[in-house]
Each structure stands twice: as structure tokens, then as C-alpha cells.
Design an enzyme around this catalytic site. Sequence first.
Site, PDB file in Angstrom:
ATOM      1  N   ALA A  59       0.838  -1.205   0.000  1.00 14.65           N
ATOM      2  CA  ALA A  59       0.000   0.000   0.000  1.00 14.65           C
ATOM      3  C   ALA A  59       0.871   1.252   0.000  1.00 14.65           C
ATOM      4  O   ALA A  59       0.604   2.215  -0.721  1.00 14.65           O
ATOM      5  CB  ALA A  59      -0.908  -0.014   1.219  1.00 14.65           C
ATOM      6  N   GLU A  60       1.937   1.218   0.808  1.00 16.24           N
ATOM      7  CA  GLU A  60       2.843   2.369   0.867  1.00 16.24           C
ATOM      8  C   GLU A  60       3.516   2.572  -0.487  1.00 16.24           C
ATOM      9  O   GLU A  60       3.650   3.690  -0.995  1.00 16.24           O
ATOM     10  CB  GLU A  60       3.878   2.151   1.973  1.00 16.24           C
ATOM     11  N   TYR A  61       3.908   1.453  -1.101  1.00 17.14           N
ATOM     12  CA  TYR A  61       4.546   1.520  -2.423  1.00 17.14           C
ATOM     13  C   TYR A  61       3.579   2.171  -3.422  1.00 17.14           C
ATOM     14  O   TYR A  61       3.953   3.054  -4.188  1.00 17.14           O
ATOM     15  CB  TYR A  61       4.924   0.112  -2.892  1.00 17.14           C
ATOM     16  N   ASP A  62       2.327   1.727  -3.385  1.00 19.77           N
ATOM     17  CA  ASP A  62       1.330   2.287  -4.314  1.00 19.77           C
ATOM     18  C   ASP A  62       1.156   3.786  -4.105  1.00 19.77           C
ATOM     19  O   ASP A  62       0.981   4.540  -5.044  1.00 19.77           O
ATOM     20  CB  ASP A  62      -0.038   1.610  -4.116  1.00 19.77           C
ATOM     21  N   SER A 107      26.823 -19.743 -28.018  1.00 19.28           N
ATOM     22  CA  SER A 107      26.030 -20.804 -27.388  1.00 19.28           C
ATOM     23  C   SER A 107      26.990 -21.745 -26.658  1.00 19.28           C
ATOM     24  O   SER A 107      28.205 -21.547 -26.675  1.00 19.28           O
ATOM     25  CB  SER A 107      25.193 -21.535 -28.422  1.00 19.28           C
ATOM     26  N   LYS A 141      21.391 -23.750 -15.245  1.00 21.13           N
ATOM     27  CA  LYS A 141      21.130 -23.330 -16.624  1.00 21.13           C
ATOM     28  C   LYS A 141      19.620 -23.093 -16.726  1.00 21.13           C
ATOM     29  O   LYS A 141      18.827 -24.033 -16.670  1.00 21.13           O
ATOM     30  CB  LYS A 141      21.587 -24.404 -17.611  1.00 21.13           C
ATOM     31  N   ASP A 143      16.063 -22.283 -18.180  1.00 19.99           N
ATOM     32  CA  ASP A 143      15.424 -22.579 -19.466  1.00 19.99           C
ATOM     33  C   ASP A 143      14.486 -21.441 -19.865  1.00 19.99           C
ATOM     34  O   ASP A 143      13.287 -21.489 -19.650  1.00 19.99           O
ATOM     35  CB  ASP A 143      14.653 -23.900 -19.346  1.00 19.99           C
ATOM     36  N   ARG A 162      18.772 -12.657 -28.124  1.00 15.87           N
ATOM     37  CA  ARG A 162      20.022 -13.190 -28.639  1.00 15.87           C
ATOM     38  C   ARG A 162      19.973 -13.338 -30.161  1.00 15.87           C
ATOM     39  O   ARG A 162      20.968 -13.130 -30.845  1.00 15.87           O
ATOM     40  CB  ARG A 162      20.270 -14.557 -27.991  1.00 15.87           C
ATOM     41  N   GLU A 202      19.214 -14.447 -18.736  1.00 18.66           N
ATOM     42  CA  GLU A 202      18.145 -15.300 -19.244  1.00 18.66           C
ATOM     43  C   GLU A 202      16.807 -14.792 -18.715  1.00 18.66           C
ATOM     44  O   GLU A 202      16.613 -14.704 -17.499  1.00 18.66           O
ATOM     45  CB  GLU A 202      18.410 -16.736 -18.755  1.00 18.66           C
ATOM     46  N   LYS A 318      31.684 -23.059 -15.794  1.00 21.56           N
ATOM     47  CA  LYS A 318      32.498 -22.034 -16.459  1.00 21.56           C
ATOM     48  C   LYS A 318      33.846 -21.934 -15.762  1.00 21.56           C
ATOM     49  O   LYS A 318      33.904 -21.909 -14.526  1.00 21.56           O
ATOM     50  CB  LYS A 318      31.816 -20.665 -16.373  1.00 21.56           C
ATOM     51  N   LYS A 342      23.668 -31.093 -19.072  1.00 16.49           N
ATOM     52  CA  LYS A 342      22.212 -31.123 -19.039  1.00 16.49           C
ATOM     53  C   LYS A 342      21.669 -32.184 -18.070  1.00 16.49           C
ATOM     54  O   LYS A 342      22.340 -33.170 -17.778  1.00 16.49           O
ATOM     55  CB  LYS A 342      21.660 -31.413 -20.449  1.00 16.49           C
TER      56      LYS A 342
HETATM   57  S1  IVH Z   1      26.440 -18.555 -20.341  1.00 13.74           S
HETATM   58  C1  IVH Z   1      29.260 -18.172 -23.678  1.00 13.74           C
HETATM   59  N1  IVH Z   1      24.981 -19.128 -18.250  1.00 13.74           N
HETATM   60  O1  IVH Z   1      22.074 -21.233 -22.434  1.00 13.74           O
HETATM   61  C2  IVH Z   1      28.349 -18.443 -22.600  1.00 13.74           C
HETATM   62  N2  IVH Z   1      24.024 -19.371 -20.402  1.00 13.74           N
HETATM   63  O2  IVH Z   1      23.229 -22.740 -24.826  1.00 13.74           O
HETATM   64  C3  IVH Z   1      27.019 -17.988 -22.889  1.00 13.74           C
HETATM   65  N3  IVH Z   1      21.690 -20.088 -20.372  1.00 13.74           N
HETATM   66  O3  IVH Z   1      22.166 -18.795 -24.940  1.00 13.74           O
HETATM   67  C4  IVH Z   1      25.981 -18.406 -22.016  1.00 13.74           C
HETATM   68  N4  IVH Z   1      21.468 -20.190 -18.195  1.00 13.74           N
HETATM   69  O4  IVH Z   1      20.338 -18.672 -23.184  1.00 13.74           O
HETATM   70  C5  IVH Z   1      25.034 -19.056 -19.594  1.00 13.74           C
HETATM   71  N5  IVH Z   1      23.757 -19.565 -16.312  1.00 13.74           N
HETATM   72  C6  IVH Z   1      23.823 -19.493 -17.648  1.00 13.74           C
HETATM   73  C7  IVH Z   1      22.722 -19.810 -18.452  1.00 13.74           C
HETATM   74  C8  IVH Z   1      22.871 -19.749 -19.835  1.00 13.74           C
HETATM   75  C9  IVH Z   1      20.853 -20.349 -19.345  1.00 13.74           C
HETATM   76  C10 IVH Z   1      21.333 -20.224 -21.801  1.00 13.74           C
HETATM   77  C11 IVH Z   1      21.585 -18.987 -22.625  1.00 13.74           C
HETATM   78  C12 IVH Z   1      22.504 -19.399 -23.741  1.00 13.74           C
HETATM   79  C13 IVH Z   1      22.284 -20.861 -23.775  1.00 13.74           C
HETATM   80  C14 IVH Z   1      23.518 -21.504 -24.331  1.00 13.74           C
END
Ligand code: IVH
Length: 694
Positions: A59-62, A107, A141, A143, A162, A202, A318, A342
Site C-alpha cells: 500500500a505504501e509503495y502504491d 552458445s 542453466k 530454461d 540473442r 536469461e 564455467k 544437461k
Molecule cells: S552462459 C558463452 N549461463 O544457455 C556463454 N548461459 O546454450 C554464454 N543459459 O544462450 C551463455 N542459463 O540462453 C550461460 N547460467 C547461464 C545460463 C545460460 C541459461 C542459456 C543462454 C545461452 C544458452 C547456451
Amino acid sequence: MDLTSGELCAKKLDMQRSWKDIKRLTEDEAREEIEKLGEEINYHNYRYYVLQSPVISDAEYDRLFRRLQALEEHFPQFVTPDSPTQRIGARPLEEFGVVKHTVPMLSLNNAFTEEEVVEFDRRVKKLLGTTGDIEYAVEPKIDGLAVELIYVDGLFVQGATRGDGYTGEDVTQNLKTIRSIPLKLLSRKKLPIPRKLEVRGEVYLAIEGFKRLNKEREKRGEPLFANPRNAASGSLRQLDPRITASRPLDIFCYGVGVVEGIEFRTHMETLAYLKDVGLKVNPMVELVKGIEGAMEYHRRLEHMREELDYEVDGIVIKVNSLSQQETLGVLSRSPRWALAYKFAPKEETTIVKDIKVGVGRTGALTPVAVLEPVEVGGVTIERATLHNQDEIDRKDVRIGDAVVVARAGDVIPEVVSVIKDRRTGGEKRFTMPDRCPECGSRVERDGAIHYCTGGLTCPAQLKETIRHFAGKRAMDIEGLGGKHIDQFVNAGLIKDVADTYYLKKEDILKLERWAEKSAENLLRAIEKSKEPPELSRLIFALGIKGVGEHLADVLAERFSSLENLMNATYDELTEIPEIGPETARNIVSFFGEEHNRRVIEKLRKVGVRFPQKRPEAGRLKDRVFVFTGTLEGLTRDEAKELVEREGGRCSDSVSKRVDFVVVGKEPGSKYEKAKKLGMKMLSEKEFKKMLGLE
Ligand code: IVH
């Protein structure tokens, strides 16, 4: 400590604000207030949508937001692109522009087995010329769909999908509607804001939001989204940003493109920076040493997968050090420093052996595909919903077809698509029966849905009605589960929900698998449920079409007793903002039906308590009123005080944000304007009734 001005403002919030009349503000005062309010609201957006820990009430935000809107309406020259009001309201586009990514959006290579992951690690070590453990950042990751957000001098200036990795679509307006994307980066003393910052992340739709969206689409007879990813993608790629704004999209940021003016050494450092400037980063990102750690993370996350409120299709591994990343480089279109590991897919191929029809509580017939059992994401499925005839026709599902089936979160499995190449010609088309498969009553079609007209004479509808009545969030009868209900209905012991309270031990004991003790336990649970803790539970339990838990709360609040609700008229019901004409009609016709009145009477007679709800202060919470003309029994000030005491607000002018216009004698121009806008008008009498004064 290093506080942003937003944080400082939040600290001051306890103080009661007294705002000066907008018309009396000088330009300088207005500019200053607009600036401060904008910053403050942006900070609260961040607390709510990014940190998920708000420090003020809705309510305060509004209130803050409305004040800013009103100020900007009077002083449009001071509206800035990062003002929180600029998230919505942009005009629909003819088409999306094209954006070239300065640094390509790559990708990822995929791995499905531990061997492939070990192989990745071996290659990384080889290319780096080391035998020691590599430091990896591991993260979910998500989706959804990848986007890029471009900030110049801390301001969000452009956002793109992308696309093919080199060029994407300009979806800036739509990204602005996502509240967890800051329009301006938070500035903290020690953090430099780079001249340019390209953020990658994402965009996704939470599972809850996905389910809600599909439910609404089903009601309107629109085609359903197959999964949250398609729904997110469809929502972001709307030419009309108002549609995007109505979808609960969210984002996790996971990387950067061009950064001017800051050097990061590691991936983790990059993410920490993104988080510090107000971007949303997944809290489950971890740093591990050696590939074993990454595999352990994969196992852990796969276990947790069903608990997350968004879809995750694996983990991303990574190399943490950016200099090592540079050494490793990119091969074709994927970096050699990252890998997507995956999870077991949530989509599989199988055969439709048959199509059966289920009957729900409201009589709705749902076609269900009987499948050759198949394991999807670790669970064996044998049935999948086909939703309704329109969906079957759209996907052209036939008995004997090879189909793709999917599970999303805890959503019921569904048939996503047909593999038409695998047809042999022997497949059989399906059409809804014209008689209910459970009771033989006529079937009628209403929009996309077919209904059995048998009402509670249909055993399937009766069983579902009782299941709903006994459910945890309704009368909460512990131990009265599906199988028992089937037994009692089949034996003719229960013909309506009230019969539950008339069950006798000797009758139960005549049925299979019942013993003295289990029958006593059930009867005790039934007895206990005679005292529902709240009126809204009882209203919900009755199973009126369209009245879910939320509306049951609203009705309990408004009518205070079941008696009052039973006597409510269509007009009284539609006066309630949450209730549309269809639901109002359903409620009136439910209580108008002789059978339902008899059941309620039976419940009362057997001692079920119908709790009364005391009208509470706050029944007009957040409703905005405007008065025009002279009221007879009240002064204007008294009326305003009454509204405010109940949590409502008063405004001096008619606008879209006003909920009710109270019309007294000889109303003025506000009345004319309200009429033109088709606003909800109340007579003095109706107004008093709303306040419980008449
Ligand atoms: S890194 C070069 N981190 O996965 C690295 N991608 O197949 C680029 N995705 O196009 C992506 N979660 O749409 C990265 N934690 C995450 C991710 C992620 C989802 C998706 C993203 C990318 C696809 C690659």
C-alpha cells in the site's frame, strides 16, 4: 556504511509523510520531489523484485507510485527515462528493430554424461598446460531466452534478444516492463559505474506464472503454451508492451559483453559486481575446485529441480579465471571455457494408446492421452492431458500417434506435439462423446470446453465435489481421500457433500478394507471438521464455479456470513471489483438452486458451524474514491474520514486510478467526466451500504 539514497529514503519511511498539494509546488520543488521519489521507488523495486525482501508495504509503495504519477502528469517536462512510471505505457510497435551484438552471444556445448564432462575438464587442463584442479564457477542453466541489456552511464538504454548470436531483436520496451531489470544501476560509493556495460542474462517465466497464464488462456479458448520457455519467449516478443507487462517475466543475469572502464579478474567477481549494481543474479551460483565439485553440484541441483519455481535444464560449468578463459578461447560458436551439463530431458517420445475422457468437479470433460509408459525427467508417465477438443484439433493428435510428451515443474504431463512423419495411416481421430462417459447425461459445449449436464447426479462430478469439499484448504477432513470417496459414493452412502456428516460406523464397516479403528478415526476427523476456522473455508468448500480461495476470502470479508452471501444480489456482487459478471451469475445461481440450499440446510442441521466474520477496519483497502455533488447525511470531510478509516483513499479529480465516484445532489463536472469514462458510480445510499452504515 555505504548507503544509496534509496536506502536512506527507506529509513525515513517510518515518518508520516505530508505531501504538499501538487498545484502549489514550484517547478524546482516538483523536479526535486520527482527525482527523489523516482529513486526511492526504484530502490523499492529492487528490494521487492531482486532481493525479494521488501521494506515497505504494497500500500505504501502504491502511494509513492501514485504521487509520482500525479507529479509527472502536472510536470511532464521532468519525466526521465529511468522513472519507474516509464516501465509501462509505451505504444505498440509495428515491428522490432534489429540490434547487432558488439560481442557475439555464443552458445554452449552440451554434455549429457559424466564421461563427457571429464573429457571437457581434460581438454581445459591440456590447453592451459596444467595438471592441477581448475577453479570452476557452476550455476543453474535457466530454461528461458537469452537477452542483452545495455547500460550507458548507468542508464538502461537498449535491450535485445540473442537472435542468431550476432543480431537480435530490439525488445527494449518489453524488457523495461520486467521489474527486476533496473532502469538505472544502483550507485554505491566504491563502485564505479562504467561508461558502457552490456549485461547478458536469461529471461524466464516462473512455473506459477506459466500455470496461471495457461489457465487463463484455456478459459478464453486460446492455444496453450507448451512450456515456460515458449511462454517467456512469446511474452517477450510481443509488439504490444502492455501484453508483456501483464506476464510475470523475470531475469537472471549471468555474464557481460562489452564493459568500458572496469576490469574483472574472474567470473565470480563479474557476477558479484552485477549483483551490487542492482541486477538479479542467481543465488545458487557456486565456486568449486576441480571437475568432481561440478559433478556433485549437478547431482545436488537435479535433486532440487522440482522444488525450484523456475525451469532449469542443467548446469553451466564455467572456468572462473577470465585470463584462463581468454587462453582457452572460442571454437566455432561455443567457448572452450564453458560447458552445459544437461539434466535428463523432461520431454520424451511415446505412443498414444488411447484417448479417455475424465470428468471434473464442474462437469468439464478433459481428454486424457493414455500412453505407452515412458520415463520423463526421472518419472514414469502413463497419462498426459490433452486439455480440450480445440487443443486436440490444433495439435492434430490421433490414437496411435507417436507424440512428444513433457513435464514442466509439477505441472500435469501434457502432449506437446505429434511426430507426423511416423504416421502409418492406421491412426484414429478422436471427438468428444455427446454423452458423459460416467453417467450418460447429455454433453454441452461452452467455448472450448465440453460439459456433462448431469450435475451431481453424475458420480464423477459428485466424487470430485466431495474431494474438493474435504480438501486441506476447504473443510480439511483428514483421511477422507480419493479411494474412500469412490467407495462411499459407489455404495450410495454419500449422495451430496452433507452426507459426509451422516456416515455411520456400521455402514462403513460393511465396506471392504475397513476396520473398527480406521472407521473411528475417520469419523473423528469428520466431526472435527464441523468447526471450520474461517468462513472463507466454508465458502471455498462449497465449490461454486469460479470461486477459488482468494474470492472466497473476498466474499467472506464483504458479506460476513453465509446467510448474507446466500441472499446477495447480482448487483451487490458485481460491485466488488474482483468479481466479474460471470462469477456473480454463478454465485447467484448456485444459491438459487434448490438442491444446494437443501445441502446447506443439512450441513447446518448436522452441526457444521458457519462462522461469522466481523467486518474489519480496512474493507476499503486501497480503493480510491471521488466525491461530487452534495451529500445529505454526511459532510464531505466526514465521508472522506470514513473512507480513510477503512483503508481507502480520496482523490480530488477523476482519473483511471479512481475506483468509485460517489454522486450526491447536483453533481458537477466530475460527474460528467466519470460518466464519459464509464466509471463505477455510487449513490449516497450505496456508499453508506458499502461502509456498513445502512
Ligand atoms: S552462459 C558463452 N549461463 O544457455 C556463454 N548461459 O546454450 C554464454 N543459459 O544462450 C551463455 N542459463 O540462453 C550461460 N547460467 C547461464 C545460463 C545460460 C541459461 C542459456 C543462454 C545461452 C544458452 C547456451
